[in-house]
Design an enzyme around this catalytic site. Structure first.
Site, PDB file in Angstrom:
ATOM      1  N   HIS A  14      -7.277  93.299  50.143  1.00 34.03           N
ATOM      2  CA  HIS A  14      -7.125  92.281  49.363  1.00 34.03           C
ATOM      3  C   HIS A  14      -5.970  91.662  49.783  1.00 34.03           C
ATOM      4  O   HIS A  14      -4.813  92.127  49.831  1.00 34.03           O
ATOM      5  CB  HIS A  14      -6.352  93.078  47.887  1.00 34.03           C
ATOM      6  CG  HIS A  14      -6.049  91.987  46.851  1.00 34.03           C
ATOM      7  ND1 HIS A  14      -6.229  92.382  45.537  1.00 34.03           N
ATOM      8  CD2 HIS A  14      -5.457  91.049  46.818  1.00 34.03           C
ATOM      9  CE1 HIS A  14      -5.936  91.110  44.666  1.00 34.03           C
ATOM     10  NE2 HIS A  14      -5.779  90.602  45.659  1.00 34.03           N
ATOM     11  N   HIS A  16      -4.364  87.560  50.286  1.00 36.05           N
ATOM     12  CA  HIS A  16      -4.304  86.093  50.065  1.00 36.05           C
ATOM     13  C   HIS A  16      -3.867  85.351  51.556  1.00 36.05           C
ATOM     14  O   HIS A  16      -2.652  85.676  51.986  1.00 36.05           O
ATOM     15  CB  HIS A  16      -3.355  85.704  49.071  1.00 36.05           C
ATOM     16  CG  HIS A  16      -3.785  86.149  47.848  1.00 36.05           C
ATOM     17  ND1 HIS A  16      -4.606  85.446  46.941  1.00 36.05           N
ATOM     18  CD2 HIS A  16      -3.366  87.353  47.199  1.00 36.05           C
ATOM     19  CE1 HIS A  16      -4.713  86.296  45.726  1.00 36.05           C
ATOM     20  NE2 HIS A  16      -3.987  87.371  46.070  1.00 36.05           N
ATOM     21  N   LEU A  17      -4.586  84.573  52.257  1.00 40.78           N
ATOM     22  CA  LEU A  17      -4.190  83.654  53.156  1.00 40.78           C
ATOM     23  C   LEU A  17      -3.942  82.292  52.995  1.00 40.78           C
ATOM     24  O   LEU A  17      -3.469  81.640  53.972  1.00 40.78           O
ATOM     25  CB  LEU A  17      -5.502  83.725  54.202  1.00 40.78           C
ATOM     26  CG  LEU A  17      -5.739  85.155  55.244  1.00 40.78           C
ATOM     27  CD1 LEU A  17      -6.978  85.185  55.856  1.00 40.78           C
ATOM     28  CD2 LEU A  17      -4.316  85.655  55.834  1.00 40.78           C
ATOM     29  N   ARG A  18      -4.131  81.764  51.795  1.00 38.57           N
ATOM     30  CA  ARG A  18      -4.154  80.430  51.472  1.00 38.57           C
ATOM     31  C   ARG A  18      -4.815  79.527  52.401  1.00 38.57           C
ATOM     32  O   ARG A  18      -5.990  79.695  52.855  1.00 38.57           O
ATOM     33  CB  ARG A  18      -2.636  79.883  51.438  1.00 38.57           C
ATOM     34  CG  ARG A  18      -1.676  81.097  50.589  1.00 38.57           C
ATOM     35  CD  ARG A  18      -2.277  81.189  49.273  1.00 38.57           C
ATOM     36  NE  ARG A  18      -1.250  81.838  48.384  1.00 38.57           N
ATOM     37  CZ  ARG A  18      -1.424  82.590  47.405  1.00 38.57           C
ATOM     38  NH1 ARG A  18      -2.770  82.670  46.717  1.00 38.57           N
ATOM     39  NH2 ARG A  18      -0.541  83.197  46.723  1.00 38.57           N
ATOM     40  N   ASN A  42      -8.880  82.327  45.654  1.00 39.18           N
ATOM     41  CA  ASN A  42      -8.434  81.441  44.671  1.00 39.18           C
ATOM     42  C   ASN A  42      -7.523  80.061  45.329  1.00 39.18           C
ATOM     43  O   ASN A  42      -6.281  79.903  45.293  1.00 39.18           O
ATOM     44  CB  ASN A  42      -7.411  82.356  43.702  1.00 39.18           C
ATOM     45  CG  ASN A  42      -6.488  83.119  44.522  1.00 39.18           C
ATOM     46  OD1 ASN A  42      -6.498  83.472  45.658  1.00 39.18           O
ATOM     47  ND2 ASN A  42      -5.377  83.320  43.857  1.00 39.18           N
ATOM     48  N   LYS A 100     -15.122  88.001  43.243  1.00 41.96           N
ATOM     49  CA  LYS A 100     -13.932  88.163  42.773  1.00 41.96           C
ATOM     50  C   LYS A 100     -13.891  87.595  41.217  1.00 41.96           C
ATOM     51  O   LYS A 100     -14.199  86.519  40.899  1.00 41.96           O
ATOM     52  CB  LYS A 100     -12.713  87.611  43.211  1.00 41.96           C
ATOM     53  CG  LYS A 100     -11.547  87.718  42.703  1.00 41.96           C
ATOM     54  CD  LYS A 100     -11.129  89.095  42.668  1.00 41.96           C
ATOM     55  CE  LYS A 100      -9.504  89.219  41.890  1.00 41.96           C
ATOM     56  NZ  LYS A 100      -8.564  89.037  43.042  1.00 41.96           N
ATOM     57  N   HIS A 137      -9.554  91.502  38.895  1.00 37.97           N
ATOM     58  CA  HIS A 137      -8.130  91.276  38.608  1.00 37.97           C
ATOM     59  C   HIS A 137      -8.138  91.937  37.207  1.00 37.97           C
ATOM     60  O   HIS A 137      -8.544  91.268  36.121  1.00 37.97           O
ATOM     61  CB  HIS A 137      -7.865  89.805  38.448  1.00 37.97           C
ATOM     62  CG  HIS A 137      -6.103  89.778  38.460  1.00 37.97           C
ATOM     63  ND1 HIS A 137      -5.346  89.413  39.137  1.00 37.97           N
ATOM     64  CD2 HIS A 137      -5.741  90.138  37.080  1.00 37.97           C
ATOM     65  CE1 HIS A 137      -4.045  89.502  38.637  1.00 37.97           C
ATOM     66  NE2 HIS A 137      -4.111  89.752  37.302  1.00 37.97           N
ATOM     67  N   HIS A 175      -5.222  95.915  42.737  1.00 37.72           N
ATOM     68  CA  HIS A 175      -3.872  96.376  42.701  1.00 37.72           C
ATOM     69  C   HIS A 175      -3.798  96.953  41.287  1.00 37.72           C
ATOM     70  O   HIS A 175      -2.989  96.477  40.314  1.00 37.72           O
ATOM     71  CB  HIS A 175      -3.200  94.979  42.673  1.00 37.72           C
ATOM     72  CG  HIS A 175      -3.744  93.817  41.995  1.00 37.72           C
ATOM     73  ND1 HIS A 175      -4.268  93.765  40.856  1.00 37.72           N
ATOM     74  CD2 HIS A 175      -4.088  92.599  42.255  1.00 37.72           C
ATOM     75  CE1 HIS A 175      -4.849  92.539  40.475  1.00 37.72           C
ATOM     76  NE2 HIS A 175      -4.661  91.816  41.228  1.00 37.72           N
ATOM     77  N   LEU A 220       1.939  89.681  39.818  1.00 38.94           N
ATOM     78  CA  LEU A 220       1.033  89.933  39.004  1.00 38.94           C
ATOM     79  C   LEU A 220      -0.212  90.691  39.689  1.00 38.94           C
ATOM     80  O   LEU A 220      -0.885  90.193  40.363  1.00 38.94           O
ATOM     81  CB  LEU A 220       0.607  88.586  38.179  1.00 38.94           C
ATOM     82  CG  LEU A 220       1.430  88.094  37.379  1.00 38.94           C
ATOM     83  CD1 LEU A 220       0.866  86.395  36.939  1.00 38.94           C
ATOM     84  CD2 LEU A 220       1.821  88.836  36.147  1.00 38.94           C
ATOM     85  N   ASP A 248      -2.435  93.057  48.789  1.00 38.85           N
ATOM     86  CA  ASP A 248      -2.192  91.772  47.873  1.00 38.85           C
ATOM     87  C   ASP A 248      -1.002  90.857  48.285  1.00 38.85           C
ATOM     88  O   ASP A 248      -0.197  90.220  47.590  1.00 38.85           O
ATOM     89  CB  ASP A 248      -1.954  92.070  46.140  1.00 38.85           C
ATOM     90  CG  ASP A 248      -2.084  90.942  45.275  1.00 38.85           C
ATOM     91  OD1 ASP A 248      -2.638  89.830  45.772  1.00 38.85           O
ATOM     92  OD2 ASP A 248      -1.425  91.109  44.285  1.00 38.85           O
ATOM     93  N   HIS A 252       4.007  82.341  49.225  1.00 41.26           N
ATOM     94  CA  HIS A 252       4.409  81.113  48.417  1.00 41.26           C
ATOM     95  C   HIS A 252       5.580  80.713  48.933  1.00 41.26           C
ATOM     96  O   HIS A 252       6.611  81.613  49.495  1.00 41.26           O
ATOM     97  CB  HIS A 252       4.741  81.511  47.024  1.00 41.26           C
ATOM     98  CG  HIS A 252       3.697  81.786  46.095  1.00 41.26           C
ATOM     99  ND1 HIS A 252       2.540  81.103  45.713  1.00 41.26           N
ATOM    100  CD2 HIS A 252       3.362  83.043  45.484  1.00 41.26           C
ATOM    101  CE1 HIS A 252       1.708  81.473  44.773  1.00 41.26           C
ATOM    102  NE2 HIS A 252       2.099  82.961  44.825  1.00 41.26           N
ATOM    103  N   ALA A 264       3.922  84.007  41.184  1.00 45.08           N
ATOM    104  CA  ALA A 264       4.013  85.316  41.250  1.00 45.08           C
ATOM    105  C   ALA A 264       3.159  85.762  42.343  1.00 45.08           C
ATOM    106  O   ALA A 264       2.155  84.944  43.108  1.00 45.08           O
ATOM    107  CB  ALA A 264       2.957  85.923  40.059  1.00 45.08           C
TER     108      ALA A 264
END
Length: 346
Positions: A14, A16-18, A42, A100, A137, A175, A220, A248, A252, A264
């Site tokens: 899990h 996030h690479l943006r 996302n 997802k 989620h 998560h 979150l 996760d 940011h 978050a």
């Protein structure tokens, strides 16, 4: 003599690479330690079709540092307009590893998520038919439900009926953060697994709120009571095949975290393995670290473990980078608030 531990190279189930500058900044942090990662969809706009998926994967591969051995495992963002046949084609083409499910409004960039689970039933039935897993989620977004109860309510209202109504669907409860979630996964069948983050193993809601709000501990699902943290520690260190690592890690920019309405997410990619080794050592469970980080996840997804190995070493605590640069922005690296006594041997 330095104490060392050699394990199969870990994976992150899990991540996030943006995109853009942030992708280029954070990708090397994950590619350095992890062989593969389930990449979250996302973005803005989200990754909702096979064509979106192919284009995003290409951008990730282009951003990889030269010589890096890292495989992004791609996910599609489930919406109420998702076409089951597009999902099936992406699966047949080897583009997608999972889909997802974001309840609409549950977390960062989830506004396009699902409001009515019945409207995505055809997609879920197709996924069960072709063996494509669903990453969930697991929180309701009902404003009348306390934020600390949203995971347990989701299990009762959404997840259990969903799994009952779509038999054969493989589900990953991502998560997981509560004792109820851990117990539900333990009682589930072979088609139910769960990821656990590094930061939820060390944070409870006191660390987030006592003595002032700490925005870089805000994520979150939000950190819960100590009884839930201890349940997560027991599950992660147990060696049970249903539980595996999903960091996760969620970058940011500092200006978006340190704001009146802060984003978050905890950015843990840089030091996740050092943190996990320190936690497992403290719990006398170094013998199960490989299962949690390197074996259980591939087994659930029907993949082979990585052939390469990673060596960790126990050493005197050393400083960790506090921030990384992402274009004109800076991203704060997660600091657990205690020294990390293990590190990845370079």
């Amino acid at each position: 003599m330095t104490e060392t531990l050699t394990i199969r190279r870990p994976d992150d189930w899990h991540l996030h690479l943006r995109d853009g500058d942030v992708l280029r900044a954070v990708l090397p942090e994950s590619a350095r330690d992890f062989g593969r990662a389930i990449v979250m969809p996302n973005l803005v706009p989200p990754v909702v079709t096979g064509d979106d998926l192919r284009a995003y994967r290409d951008r990730i591969l282009q951003a990889l540092p030269e010589g890096a051995e890292f495989e992004p495992l791609m996910t599609l963002y489930l919406t109420e307009d998702t076409d089951p046949e597009d999902v099936a084609k992406a699966h047949a083409d080897g583009l997608v590893t999972a889909v997802k499910l974001y309840p609409a409004g549950a977390t960062t960039n989830s506004a396009s998520g699902v409001r009515d689970i019945d409207r995505v039933r055809p997609v879920l039935e197709k996924m069960a038919e072709i063996g494509l897993p669903l990453c969930v989620h697991g929180e309701v977004t009902d404003s009348t439900v306390d934020i600390f109860d949203r995971e347990s309510v989701f299990i009762d209202r959404v997840l259990e009926p969903l799994r009952r109504d779509v038999p054969g669907l493989r589900v990953i409860m991502e998560h997981v953060t509560t004792r109820e979630g851990v117990e539900y996964v333990k009682a589930g069948g072979d088609d139910l697994g769960a990821t656990i983050t590094a930061h939820h193993l060390v944070l409870n809601r006191n660390q987030l709120l006592v003595g002032g709000i700490r925005p870089h501990y805000y994520c979150l699902p939000v950190a819960k009571r100590e009884i839930h943290r201890l349940a997560l520690r027991a599950a992660a260190t147990s060696g049970e095949g249903r539980f595996f690592l999903g960091t996760d890690s969620a970058p940011h920019p500092d200006h978006a975290k340190e704001a009146a309405c802060g984003c978050a997410g905890c950015f843990t990619a840089t030091n996740a393995m050092a943190l996990l080794a320190t936690v497992f050592d403290a719990d006398g469970a170094l013998d199960t670290l490989e299962s949690f980080t390197s074996l259980n996840g591939p087994a659930f997804y029907g993949l082979s473990p990585n052939e390469a190995e990673m060596t960790l070493e126990k050493a005197a605590p050393e400083g960790m980078p506090e921030k990384i640069d992402a274009g004109e922005d800076r991203i704060t690296v997660f600091n657990p608030g205690f020294p990390l006594t293990w590190r990845v041997a370079r």
